[in-house]
Design an enzyme around this catalytic site. Structure first.
Site: not given
Ligand code: NAD
Length: 321
Positions: A67, A111, A138, A199, A219-221, A226, A292
């Site tokens: 990807k 996924r 998102h 994030s 899942m966010g890190t 992060k 994750g």
């Molecule tokens: P997004 O920009 O749509 O949403 C971000 C979220 O994080 C919101 O809820 C926002 O309020 C919150 N946020 C923003 N800054 C913050 C901070 N400083 N402290 C606490 N919360 C905060 O992004 P998204 O597309 O929903 O992605 C969210 C996270 O998931 C990102 O870190 C992205 O890199 C990660 N992600 C991980 C995977 C994976 O496979 N693990 C895949 C895709 C995305």
């Protein structure tokens, strides 16, 4: 070569197909039949973009490829485009010829949601009733929709740094006929399953804000630096991940390992639980944590699945290449 454009994915891919593809590839990773290549991620010095490649080879599913994509932070404001942009390329493992080019944006969300769902299916208590969401962007909506299919949840609670976004979670809860409540972080103690999908670069959830018996999917890190939960939570929990190398270097476990709270050997592959070689949850008061991190093989698995569906439905575009 077959092309499956981004615009076709929503009509082809289902949550069930994404779940099956991700569950199978996690199992193949744990049995040594599939492996991920080292991740490349670069700040390209243009539009503040982060761009990179995640690839791998699954010998069991015969998926080879990568990807390519990343994060363009100004897309939405400047152009009305989503900030995450990616494309998946599949190659024929017998010849090296390119087999397919597939839109990767929706597939990434599906996924990623499938990964936490697989963790809930295999690690959460069967009687889980309340799901807690931290994050409301998102990915969060996809995460919640998929998670709700895994247990007979009765309530959704949510916290977000930007409370005005919590309506995104309420919409999904309402679609599923469930009540939604915006809560304080202390109230996450009432959750049987928690998903963090933000994030954030600093811990949000404290170790004592999680009750015994909870399953938490972080899942966010997915990047160095992060962090979503207090590193001490990982020493209270039994920790699982998609890929141990990523977990301890760029996933949620990076901090607990760096602080000496847990060792790399304390992190197990979720695939081993799927394969039955790791018992997974062994008691009702154990905290299980899934880190994750997101691996290229997940992308290849869902892309291969969507190419099959596109061929079946006659919507794959064939190009001589
Ligand atoms: P997004 O920009 O749509 O949403 C971000 C979220 O994080 C919101 O809820 C926002 O309020 C919150 N946020 C923003 N800054 C913050 C901070 N400083 N402290 C606490 N919360 C905060 O992004 P998204 O597309 O929903 O992605 C969210 C996270 O998931 C990102 O870190 C992205 O890199 C990660 N992600 C991980 C995977 C994976 O496979 N693990 C895949 C895709 C995305």
């Amino acid at each position: 070569m077959l092309i499956v454009p981004e615009g076709e994915i929503a009509g082809l891919m289902t949550r069930e197909a994404a779940f099956d593809a991700v569950e199978k590839v996690f199992a193949a990773m744990a049995s040594g039949e599939a492996y991920n290549f080292p991740v490349i991620r670069e700040a390209i010095g243009h539009e503040d973009a982060l761009y990179g490649f995640k690839g791998g080879f699954d010998q069991a599913g015969l998926a080879l490829g990568l990807k390519a994509g990343g994060y363009w932070p100004h897309n939405m404001d400047k152009r009305g485009l989503i900030n995450h942009q990616s494309t998946i390329f599949l190659f024929d493992p017998d010849t090296g010829k390119v087999r397919a080019m597939v839109g990767g944006n929706l597939l990434t969300a599906l996924r990623t949601a499938a990964a936490s769902s697989v963790s809930i299916r295999h690690l959460a208590r069967e009687d889980a009733k309340t799901i807690g969401m931290i994050g409301a962007g998102h990915q969060a909506q996809f995460q919640l929709r998929a998670a709700l299919e895994q247990r007979s949840f009765e309530k959704v609670i949510g916290w977000n740094l930007h409370p005005e976004m919590l309506g995104n979670l309420e919409t999904v809860a309402t679609e599923a006929g469930l009540p939604f409540e915006a809560v304080e972080l202390d109230d996450m103690r009432k959750a049987d399953v928690i998903i963090t999908i933000t994030s954030s670069f600093a811990p949000i959830l404290a170790a004592d804000q999680v009750s015994p018996g909870t399953h938490i999917a972080c899942m966010g890190t997915d990047t160095v630096g992060k962090q979503e939960v207090d590193a001490r939570l990982l020493s209270r929990a039994t920790v699982f991940t998609d890929e141990v190398t990523q977990s301890v270097s760029l996933g949620e476990a990076q901090h607990a390992v760096a602080e000496g709270l847990i060792a790399e050997a304390d992190v197990s592959q979720l695939g081993a639980v799927i394969n039955g070689s790791n018992p997974g949850r062994t008691s009702d008061d154990q905290i299980t944590l899934f880190d994750g991190t997101g691996v290229g093989l997940q992308d290849l698995a869902v892309a291969a699945s969507v190419v099959d569906l596109a061929v079946q439905k006659g919507v794959a575009i064939k190009v001589d290449f």
